[in-house]
Each structure stands twice: as C-alpha cells, then as structure tokens.
Design a protein around this motif. Structure first.
Motif, PDB file in Angstrom:
ATOM      1  N   ARG A  48       0.836  -1.205   0.000  1.00 18.03           N
ATOM      2  CA  ARG A  48       0.000   0.000   0.000  1.00 18.03           C
ATOM      3  C   ARG A  48       0.872   1.257   0.000  1.00 18.03           C
ATOM      4  O   ARG A  48       0.560   2.244  -0.682  1.00 18.03           O
ATOM      5  CB  ARG A  48      -0.912   0.009   1.216  1.00 18.03           C
ATOM      6  CG  ARG A  48      -1.893  -1.145   1.308  1.00 18.03           C
ATOM      7  CD  ARG A  48      -2.937  -1.120   0.223  1.00 18.03           C
ATOM      8  NE  ARG A  48      -3.925  -2.185   0.403  1.00 18.03           N
ATOM      9  CZ  ARG A  48      -4.819  -2.540  -0.512  1.00 18.03           C
ATOM     10  NH1 ARG A  48      -4.845  -1.923  -1.684  1.00 18.03           N
ATOM     11  NH2 ARG A  48      -5.676  -3.521  -0.277  1.00 18.03           N
ATOM     12  N   GLU A 103       2.331   1.719  -3.483  1.00 11.47           N
ATOM     13  CA  GLU A 103       1.301   2.235  -4.390  1.00 11.47           C
ATOM     14  C   GLU A 103       1.112   3.734  -4.206  1.00 11.47           C
ATOM     15  O   GLU A 103       1.056   4.498  -5.179  1.00 11.47           O
ATOM     16  CB  GLU A 103      -0.018   1.504  -4.145  1.00 11.47           C
ATOM     17  CG  GLU A 103      -1.159   2.023  -5.007  1.00 11.47           C
ATOM     18  CD  GLU A 103      -2.487   1.340  -4.698  1.00 11.47           C
ATOM     19  OE1 GLU A 103      -3.393   1.405  -5.538  1.00 11.47           O
ATOM     20  OE2 GLU A 103      -2.613   0.760  -3.604  1.00 11.47           O
ATOM     21  N   ALA A 104       1.021   4.181  -2.945  1.00 11.46           N
ATOM     22  CA  ALA A 104       0.834   5.608  -2.668  1.00 11.46           C
ATOM     23  C   ALA A 104       2.036   6.417  -3.161  1.00 11.46           C
ATOM     24  O   ALA A 104       1.874   7.522  -3.705  1.00 11.46           O
ATOM     25  CB  ALA A 104       0.617   5.826  -1.174  1.00 11.46           C
ATOM     26  N   ILE A 138       4.102   5.619  -5.643  1.00 12.03           N
ATOM     27  CA  ILE A 138       4.075   5.662  -7.110  1.00 12.03           C
ATOM     28  C   ILE A 138       3.057   6.686  -7.589  1.00 12.03           C
ATOM     29  O   ILE A 138       3.326   7.472  -8.508  1.00 12.03           O
ATOM     30  CB  ILE A 138       3.758   4.268  -7.683  1.00 12.03           C
ATOM     31  CG1 ILE A 138       4.890   3.283  -7.390  1.00 12.03           C
ATOM     32  CG2 ILE A 138       3.544   4.353  -9.195  1.00 12.03           C
ATOM     33  CD1 ILE A 138       4.582   1.865  -7.812  1.00 12.03           C
ATOM     34  N   ASN A 139       1.876   6.697  -6.987  1.00 10.53           N
ATOM     35  CA  ASN A 139       0.842   7.658  -7.373  1.00 10.53           C
ATOM     36  C   ASN A 139       1.309   9.092  -7.138  1.00 10.53           C
ATOM     37  O   ASN A 139       1.042   9.985  -7.953  1.00 10.53           O
ATOM     38  CB  ASN A 139      -0.447   7.384  -6.599  1.00 10.53           C
ATOM     39  CG  ASN A 139      -1.108   6.081  -7.017  1.00 10.53           C
ATOM     40  OD1 ASN A 139      -0.864   5.578  -8.112  1.00 10.53           O
ATOM     41  ND2 ASN A 139      -1.932   5.522  -6.154  1.00 10.53           N
ATOM     42  N   ALA A 140       2.019   9.325  -6.015  1.00 12.79           N
ATOM     43  CA  ALA A 140       2.543  10.665  -5.738  1.00 12.79           C
ATOM     44  C   ALA A 140       3.605  11.050  -6.772  1.00 12.79           C
ATOM     45  O   ALA A 140       3.661  12.205  -7.219  1.00 12.79           O
ATOM     46  CB  ALA A 140       3.126  10.702  -4.328  1.00 12.79           C
ATOM     47  N   ASP A 161       3.706   9.992  -9.867  1.00 14.21           N
ATOM     48  CA  ASP A 161       2.973  10.279 -11.100  1.00 14.21           C
ATOM     49  C   ASP A 161       2.487  11.723 -11.148  1.00 14.21           C
ATOM     50  O   ASP A 161       2.499  12.370 -12.198  1.00 14.21           O
ATOM     51  CB  ASP A 161       1.772   9.338 -11.234  1.00 14.21           C
ATOM     52  CG  ASP A 161       2.153   7.995 -11.840  1.00 14.21           C
ATOM     53  OD1 ASP A 161       3.181   7.928 -12.522  1.00 14.21           O
ATOM     54  OD2 ASP A 161       1.422   7.019 -11.610  1.00 14.21           O
ATOM     55  N   LYS A 162       2.048  12.237  -9.985  1.00 10.71           N
ATOM     56  CA  LYS A 162       1.435  13.565  -9.926  1.00 10.71           C
ATOM     57  C   LYS A 162       2.458  14.678  -9.748  1.00 10.71           C
ATOM     58  O   LYS A 162       2.102  15.853  -9.847  1.00 10.71           O
ATOM     59  CB  LYS A 162       0.431  13.609  -8.774  1.00 10.71           C
ATOM     60  CG  LYS A 162      -0.734  12.642  -8.939  1.00 10.71           C
ATOM     61  CD  LYS A 162      -1.625  12.638  -7.706  1.00 10.71           C
ATOM     62  CE  LYS A 162      -2.747  11.626  -7.841  1.00 10.71           C
ATOM     63  NZ  LYS A 162      -3.594  11.560  -6.612  1.00 10.71           N
ATOM     64  N   ARG A 209      -1.633  -2.227  -8.345  1.00 13.03           N
ATOM     65  CA  ARG A 209      -1.000  -1.083  -9.018  1.00 13.03           C
ATOM     66  C   ARG A 209       0.232  -1.523  -9.796  1.00 13.03           C
ATOM     67  O   ARG A 209       0.557  -0.967 -10.843  1.00 13.03           O
ATOM     68  CB  ARG A 209      -0.632  -0.020  -7.984  1.00 13.03           C
ATOM     69  CG  ARG A 209       0.064   1.210  -8.567  1.00 13.03           C
ATOM     70  CD  ARG A 209      -0.881   1.933  -9.531  1.00 13.03           C
ATOM     71  NE  ARG A 209      -0.310   3.168 -10.014  1.00 13.03           N
ATOM     72  CZ  ARG A 209       0.606   3.274 -10.982  1.00 13.03           C
ATOM     73  NH1 ARG A 209       1.072   2.173 -11.550  1.00 13.03           N
ATOM     74  NH2 ARG A 209       1.042   4.441 -11.374  1.00 13.03           N
ATOM     75  N   ARG A 266      -0.023  -2.750 -13.623  1.00 16.32           N
ATOM     76  CA  ARG A 266      -0.223  -1.835 -14.747  1.00 16.32           C
ATOM     77  C   ARG A 266       1.070  -1.742 -15.542  1.00 16.32           C
ATOM     78  O   ARG A 266       2.150  -1.591 -14.976  1.00 16.32           O
ATOM     79  CB  ARG A 266      -0.607  -0.450 -14.231  1.00 16.32           C
ATOM     80  CG  ARG A 266      -0.817   0.565 -15.349  1.00 16.32           C
ATOM     81  CD  ARG A 266      -1.188   1.910 -14.774  1.00 16.32           C
ATOM     82  NE  ARG A 266      -0.418   2.968 -15.405  1.00 16.32           N
ATOM     83  CZ  ARG A 266      -0.479   4.243 -15.060  1.00 16.32           C
ATOM     84  NH1 ARG A 266      -1.245   4.606 -14.064  1.00 16.32           N
ATOM     85  NH2 ARG A 266       0.242   5.141 -15.692  1.00 16.32           N
ATOM     86  N   CYS A 317       4.641   3.125 -14.773  1.00 17.64           N
ATOM     87  CA  CYS A 317       4.399   4.568 -14.773  1.00 17.64           C
ATOM     88  C   CYS A 317       4.572   5.079 -16.196  1.00 17.64           C
ATOM     89  O   CYS A 317       5.268   4.461 -16.992  1.00 17.64           O
ATOM     90  CB  CYS A 317       5.389   5.302 -13.862  1.00 17.64           C
ATOM     91  SG  CYS A 317       5.338   4.818 -12.129  1.00 17.64           S
ATOM     92  N   ASP A 318       3.923   6.195 -16.500  1.00 14.95           N
ATOM     93  CA  ASP A 318       4.154   6.809 -17.804  1.00 14.95           C
ATOM     94  C   ASP A 318       5.578   7.356 -17.885  1.00 14.95           C
ATOM     95  O   ASP A 318       6.194   7.343 -18.936  1.00 14.95           O
ATOM     96  CB  ASP A 318       3.141   7.923 -18.049  1.00 14.95           C
ATOM     97  CG  ASP A 318       1.715   7.390 -18.128  1.00 14.95           C
ATOM     98  OD1 ASP A 318       1.545   6.206 -18.481  1.00 14.95           O
ATOM     99  OD2 ASP A 318       0.774   8.143 -17.816  1.00 14.95           O
TER     100      ASP A 318
END
Length: 337
Positions: free
Chosen positions: A79, A82-83, A85-87, A89-90, A129, A132, A136-137
């Motif tokens: 978890r 995942e958080a 990686i999402n941070a 990304d943004k 996550r 995918r 990441c892009d």
C-alpha cells in the motif's frame, strides 16, 4: 541517522519528513545542512513504516526497508509503494523513479508469514498497481542488488530498465511453494527474453546470477557489487535531461505493443500519448533551435542542458584507446632476404 529516524517512525501513523543534501553514490559521502547556496541539491526524504521516499532534483527513489525479511512485501508495504508511485505520477518535478532495496537486497517477494495468516488475495489486491504496464508513464529503473526473487523479481521486471549487480540473485522462487506470478511476471518475462528462456525460469523456478540476467537481456547494465543504486541514479540523471513528452510517448508505445495489445490498457495508453503530443511538439521546436545553434551535433548526448556534472557522476568512466602497431621493423631478418 536514517535508521534512528526509521525506528522513531515505526510507531507513528503519520509520515515523517526530514531535509538534507542528496545522497551520493558512495556511502561515505559527506552531508551538509541545506542553505541558500545549495538548495538545488536539497533532498526531501519521507520515512514511512516500510519504505523511504527520497527526492533529488528530477529523480525520486523508493527504498524498501524491511531488512529483517530481505525486504519482503506485506500488505502494508504494498500500500505504501502504491501511494508513493501515485505521488510520483502527480509530481511534475519528478521525471525518473528508481526502486531500491535497503540493506543489500532488492526484494524477496511476498511475506510468506502474512500470506499464511491472511491468505493470497489481500496481498494480490494490494499489488494491483504493480500490474499496470507500463508501471508509470514516466521512466522507472530498478537498482537490483542481493535477492530479487518471486514478486521482487516481478517488481524489477515491471520497471523499464534494470541496473543489476554481478552477484545479484534473481528468479521465480515462489515456484517452491506454489505461489503463482502475481504481477503478470510471466508476460513480462516472455516479452523481454522470449518464450523458451522465459519458460525455463518460470517452470523450473531456478535462480540466475546478475551476470546471467544480463546475458539473457534482463539488465540494461551489469555493475559491481554495492554500486547498483549509484549507477541507477547516474542513469536516471542522464535520462532526466531529455525532453520528457516524446520519451514517454515512445516508451508507452513500445510497452503497449508487447504487453497491452488490443486491450483497455492500450486504449488508455493511446489517450495518454495524445495528451503528450502537444508538449512533444513544443519540445521539438526547442530541440530544433538547439540543434541549429550547434548543441547536440555529431550525435553528442552531453551538454544538452546547462546542468554541470558532479564528481561522483564522472566516476568509472571508460575511454577507448586505439593502439596501432608498427610492423615495418618487426622482422629485420626478413628484410635481408
């Protein structure tokens, strides 16, 4: 200091932040307090329960820190990853993500104790996550040292590039206990190295060294023991200087052609590439101006930006030397004949 903060953070739910200078490739690099003169080197490190997130310029590192179990993945760790990686990304300032394992091992896969207590599905759901592709892009790099086995092997395969130490140990070690590939590792292996070699590793579960992984095409760079993270950061810095829109477009298209053909993921990737196209065109205009001004001519990749290289980035550089042997006086006896 890091491990002291790590221990203090264990019983705290909220994240802890500290600021210091960037960690260099060598372990004995001296640290300085941030000042107005060195803010460009300033790094923010977020210490969570099981991972540490470090930022240096356009580079972010996620360091798994469960050393007592060779950085195994329990639900909480997944978890947190995942958080993080999402941070990443943004974060518009972060361009390259580097995965690393603290204490000499990359990742030993799912925590089998928790797998026995909670069952398979909680861990699998927590790792969605990582299923995918691309992960990441933006560009991702795995700095592989020690053990990268089972789901840890799959995490390394999820990254775009892998810098692997010679003594690293990789493989589908979950085969021993009947744990299936949980992050589409079988698909990634087949895409990266071909069906025959992939089946060899998947079916037998045998372990391979970093040297063999490099020979099989799983590593973009083979490096000495203890240098994977430093070499991965050097590589990340070399990639962060490129215009990112076209880089991401080309990467997504390449990955999608292998892993996401005719799927919803491929439709998402197409939408992302279209959104990047406008920025890529602007980058291209700037690139043309640089080329016309003489930057990057003759295939040169250096001095594309005005960022000076640090001393630690220049270590272990290799120069090719061509030696010409003069054979005119090599056999004087032959000349007399």
């Amino acid at each position: 200091m890091r491990f002291l903060i790590r221990r203090l953070a264990t019983g705290v739910n909220s994240s802890i932040f500290r600021v210091n200078t960037a960690r260099h490739a060598s372990n004995d690099a001296q640290k300085k307090e941030p000042t107005a003169d060195n803010t460009s080197e300033m790094k923010v490190e977020e210490v969570r329960k099981n991972i540490m997130v470090e930022k240096y310029g356009g580079i972010t590192t996620i360091n798994i820190d469960r050393q007592t179990s060779r950085n195994s993945l329990d639900e909480s760790t997944l978890r947190e990853i995942e958080a993080a990686i999402n941070a990443f990304d943004k974060d518009d300032q972060s361009k390259v993500l580097v995965f690393n394992g603290e204490g000499g091992s990359f990742c030993s896969g799912f925590d089998l104790d928790e797998l026995g207590d909670k069952g398979y599905y909680p861990l699998r759901d927590a790792s969605l996550r990582m299923r995918r592709h691309p992960l990441c892009d933006k560009t991702t790099i795995a700095a592989v040292s020690g053990f990268a086995v089972a789901e840890g092997f799959e995490l390394a395969l999820s990254c775009d590039l892998r810098v692997v130490e010679e003594t690293a140990v990789l493989g589908c070690l979950g085969r021993r206990f009947g744990v299936p590939q949980s992050m589409l590792g079988a698909r990634m292996l087949t895409s990266l190295m071909g069906l025959s070699q992939a089946l060899d590793l998947i079916i037998t579960g045998r372990l391979i060294s970093g040297k063999e992984a490099h020979r099989m095409g799983l590593a973009c760079k083979l490096t000495a023991t203890g240098t994977a993270l430093g070499e991965a950061i050097k590589l990340a810095k070399s990639l962060a200087k490129f215009p990112q829109n076209a880089l991401m477009m080309d990467k997504i298209e390449a990955v999608s052609s292998q892993l996401n053909p005719n799927s919803e993921e491929s439709m998402r990737d197409e939408a992302v590439m279209q959104s990047l196209l406008g920025g890529a065109i602007e980058d291209m205009k700037e690139g043309v101006k640089k080329f016309q001004a003489g930057i990057g001519r003759h295939g040169k990749f250096y001095k594309l930006t005005e960022v000076p290289l640090k001393d630690w980035e220049l270590e272990e550089s290799l120069e090719e030397i061509q030696v010409t042997i003069d054979k005119t006086n090599e056999n004087p006896k032959d000349d007399k004949k």
